[in-house]
Design a protein around this motif. Structure first.
Motif, short mmCIF file in Angstrom:
data_model
loop_
_atom_site.label_atom_id
_atom_site.label_comp_id
_atom_site.label_asym_id
_atom_site.label_seq_id
_atom_site.Cartn_x
_atom_site.Cartn_y
_atom_site.Cartn_z
N GLY A 162 0.84 -1.19 0.00
CA GLY A 162 0.00 0.00 0.00
C GLY A 162 0.88 1.24 0.00
O GLY A 162 2.10 1.16 -0.14
N ALA A 163 0.28 2.39 0.19
CA ALA A 163 1.01 3.65 0.21
C ALA A 163 1.78 3.80 1.52
O ALA A 163 1.42 3.20 2.55
CB ALA A 163 0.04 4.81 0.05
N TRP A 164 2.85 4.60 1.48
CA TRP A 164 3.62 4.88 2.70
C TRP A 164 2.78 5.72 3.64
O TRP A 164 2.03 6.60 3.21
CB TRP A 164 4.90 5.63 2.36
N SER A 165 2.90 5.47 4.93
CA SER A 165 2.19 6.26 5.94
C SER A 165 2.87 7.62 6.06
O SER A 165 3.95 7.84 5.54
CB SER A 165 2.22 5.55 7.29
N SER A 166 2.21 8.54 6.79
CA SER A 166 2.86 9.83 7.04
C SER A 166 3.99 9.62 8.04
O SER A 166 4.06 8.62 8.73
CB SER A 166 1.84 10.84 7.57
N ARG A 194 4.76 0.98 5.67
CA ARG A 194 3.68 0.48 4.83
C ARG A 194 3.62 -1.03 4.97
O ARG A 194 4.59 -1.67 5.36
CB ARG A 194 3.82 0.90 3.38
#
Length: 154
Positions: A95-99, A109
């Motif tokens: 998935g996308a990288w977290s903040s 992620r």
């Protein structure tokens, strides 16, 4: 005379094509078909693969053993030199990288298993993290010259 020239040209073309085909056959390294080369009489499910052992250090190009019945061969492999080192024989959909987490200065992620290569034992899901980037990313359309005045010196 024209027919002699045409025949000579055809023979020269045939000779050139034959030489090129022989060159390719001699320098052919196997490519994707190297995986199943361990034993021609074995099905891919019967072949047992060992871990990839790098030539130098703990990552990079290396060799792995492929065995079937009483035959063992070494085949080329590669271990990535980054965070994928531990999961190199497992393919995941991430998935996308977290903040960025300010406390640890990392972002993370998770990924779910898509495919296990070389009969590897893979986790169903994995979570990876990396340090946050301190670079300020430019927004789309923003350029180096934006906001700078152009001088009309002629």
């Amino acid at each position: 005379m024209r027919s002699l020239f045409s025949v000579t040209l055809l023979l020269l073309l045939a000779l050139t094509l034959t030489v090129e085909a022989n060159k390719r056959a001699k320098h052919h390294k196997g490519g994707k078909h190297d995986k199943s080369r361990a034993s021609s009489e074995c099905s891919p499910a019967e072949i047992q693969y060992g871990k990839c052992v790098p030539d130098h250090g703990d990552c990079g190009d290396g060799l792995r053993e492929a065995s079937c019945k009483d035959r063992t061969e070494k085949i080329n492999c590669r271990i990535p030199c980054n965070w994928k080192k531990d999961i190199s024989d497992c393919k995941y959909k991430f998935g996308a990288w977290s903040s960025c987490d300010a406390a640890t200065n990392t972002k993370s992620r998770s990924g779910t298993l898509k495919k296990a290569l070389f009969n590897a034992e893979c986790q169903a899901t994995v979570k990876v993290s990396k340090p946050c980037s301190h670079k300020i990313k430019k927004t789309r359309g923003e350029s180096f010259w934006k906001g700078k005045k152009k001088s009309n010196s002629r």
